[in-house]
Design a protein around this motif. Sequence first.
Motif, PDB file in Angstrom:
ATOM      1  N   ALA A  21       0.828  -1.205   0.000  1.00  0.00           N
ATOM      2  CA  ALA A  21       0.000   0.000   0.000  1.00  0.00           C
ATOM      3  C   ALA A  21       0.863   1.257   0.000  1.00  0.00           C
ATOM      4  O   ALA A  21       0.555   2.244  -0.686  1.00  0.00           O
ATOM      5  CB  ALA A  21      -0.931  -0.005   1.209  1.00  0.00           C
ATOM      6  N   LEU A  39      -5.602   6.483  -2.415  1.00  0.00           N
ATOM      7  CA  LEU A  39      -6.214   5.398  -1.646  1.00  0.00           C
ATOM      8  C   LEU A  39      -6.593   4.233  -2.547  1.00  0.00           C
ATOM      9  O   LEU A  39      -6.377   3.056  -2.196  1.00  0.00           O
ATOM     10  CB  LEU A  39      -7.450   5.919  -0.904  1.00  0.00           C
ATOM     11  N   SER A  43      -4.980   0.545  -2.405  1.00  0.00           N
ATOM     12  CA  SER A  43      -5.833  -0.621  -2.188  1.00  0.00           C
ATOM     13  C   SER A  43      -5.651  -1.646  -3.294  1.00  0.00           C
ATOM     14  O   SER A  43      -5.621  -2.860  -3.040  1.00  0.00           O
ATOM     15  CB  SER A  43      -7.302  -0.186  -2.112  1.00  0.00           C
ATOM     16  N   SER A  46      -2.166  -3.424  -2.885  1.00  0.00           N
ATOM     17  CA  SER A  46      -1.995  -4.183  -1.645  1.00  0.00           C
ATOM     18  C   SER A  46      -2.979  -5.337  -1.501  1.00  0.00           C
ATOM     19  O   SER A  46      -2.679  -6.335  -0.835  1.00  0.00           O
ATOM     20  CB  SER A  46      -2.125  -3.249  -0.446  1.00  0.00           C
ATOM     21  N   LEU A  47      -4.139  -5.227  -2.116  1.00  0.00           N
ATOM     22  CA  LEU A  47      -5.159  -6.267  -1.971  1.00  0.00           C
ATOM     23  C   LEU A  47      -5.311  -7.129  -3.222  1.00  0.00           C
ATOM     24  O   LEU A  47      -5.848  -8.234  -3.150  1.00  0.00           O
ATOM     25  CB  LEU A  47      -6.514  -5.628  -1.630  1.00  0.00           C
ATOM     26  N   ALA A  63      -9.613  -9.919   1.859  1.00  0.00           N
ATOM     27  CA  ALA A  63      -9.859  -8.482   1.829  1.00  0.00           C
ATOM     28  C   ALA A  63     -11.332  -8.145   1.985  1.00  0.00           C
ATOM     29  O   ALA A  63     -11.689  -7.044   2.404  1.00  0.00           O
ATOM     30  CB  ALA A  63      -9.329  -7.899   0.519  1.00  0.00           C
ATOM     31  N   TYR A  69      -8.123  -5.762   6.773  1.00  0.00           N
ATOM     32  CA  TYR A  69      -7.353  -5.596   5.549  1.00  0.00           C
ATOM     33  C   TYR A  69      -7.559  -4.222   4.909  1.00  0.00           C
ATOM     34  O   TYR A  69      -6.783  -3.827   4.033  1.00  0.00           O
ATOM     35  CB  TYR A  69      -7.709  -6.686   4.539  1.00  0.00           C
ATOM     36  N   LEU A  70      -8.590  -3.509   5.328  1.00  0.00           N
ATOM     37  CA  LEU A  70      -8.851  -2.182   4.778  1.00  0.00           C
ATOM     38  C   LEU A  70      -8.043  -1.105   5.488  1.00  0.00           C
ATOM     39  O   LEU A  70      -7.888   0.007   4.971  1.00  0.00           O
ATOM     40  CB  LEU A  70     -10.345  -1.854   4.872  1.00  0.00           C
ATOM     41  N   PRO A  73      -4.174   0.104   3.696  1.00  0.00           N
ATOM     42  CA  PRO A  73      -4.199   1.080   2.607  1.00  0.00           C
ATOM     43  C   PRO A  73      -4.576   2.484   3.085  1.00  0.00           C
ATOM     44  O   PRO A  73      -4.009   3.473   2.615  1.00  0.00           O
ATOM     45  CB  PRO A  73      -5.271   0.521   1.650  1.00  0.00           C
ATOM     46  N   THR A  77      -2.100   5.717   2.864  1.00  0.00           N
ATOM     47  CA  THR A  77      -2.539   6.928   2.176  1.00  0.00           C
ATOM     48  C   THR A  77      -2.350   8.159   3.049  1.00  0.00           C
ATOM     49  O   THR A  77      -1.859   9.203   2.588  1.00  0.00           O
ATOM     50  CB  THR A  77      -4.021   6.799   1.771  1.00  0.00           C
TER      51      THR A  77
END
Length: 221
Positions: A21, A39, A43, A46-47, A63, A69-70, A73, A77
């Motif tokens: 991220a 963002l 995301s 990274s996901l 995710a 998992y959120l 990111p 950011t």
Amino acid sequence: MTFPFDIALVWLDLAGVFFFAMSGSLLAARKQFDIVGSLLLASLVSLGGGVIRDIILNTTPAAFSNPAYLAPPLLATLLVYFLFSSVQRFTSLLILFDAGGLALFCITGTLKALSLGINPFSAVLLGVTTAVGGGLLRDITANEVPQLFDPKDIYALPAFAGAALTTVLWLTGSFNAITACVVAAVVFAFRVAAWRRSWHVPLAVRGWHRLGLDGAGRPRD
């Protein structure tokens, strides 16, 4: 999977999510995206690899099932938003964070496949896919030459090495926290050294030369 192993896998995965991220947000800042674009790119990189992994394994993507998992990111950011003006001169940061994500994701992708009974060879391939998938999506979205296909760089080979080492350690019963750290360090060092020293592998056809390089790999005049 035992409960402790499950928890360790999640934490390794989350660490990889954060590193990737950060690479996405740093690239977004370099490309002068707004904070929403930052963002979204964070995301995606990274996901994305984990989602591809879980879809192939026919499991619910982590995710989408675990709200934790959120967080990485979003954190990445915000960190880049507030700190990028003071760190933008360090162009190697993006590579370093990307290498960290690559090192962790090739391990977690391989481990998840092995723990679900996937054969070792397929597990290695899935570990590599997990590691390089997000970076590929990031670079394409940001209109960059994907590092995976850059003939003047090495990207997938460190992931292959990490996935293969993880598989061997798993099959021999030697995989633990210490050996996991060793594998991650080897992959990270391999990736960074390849970038710094401009290592590369042969092109698809013998006798072809890279643009801007002579036969010995030196820059053309």
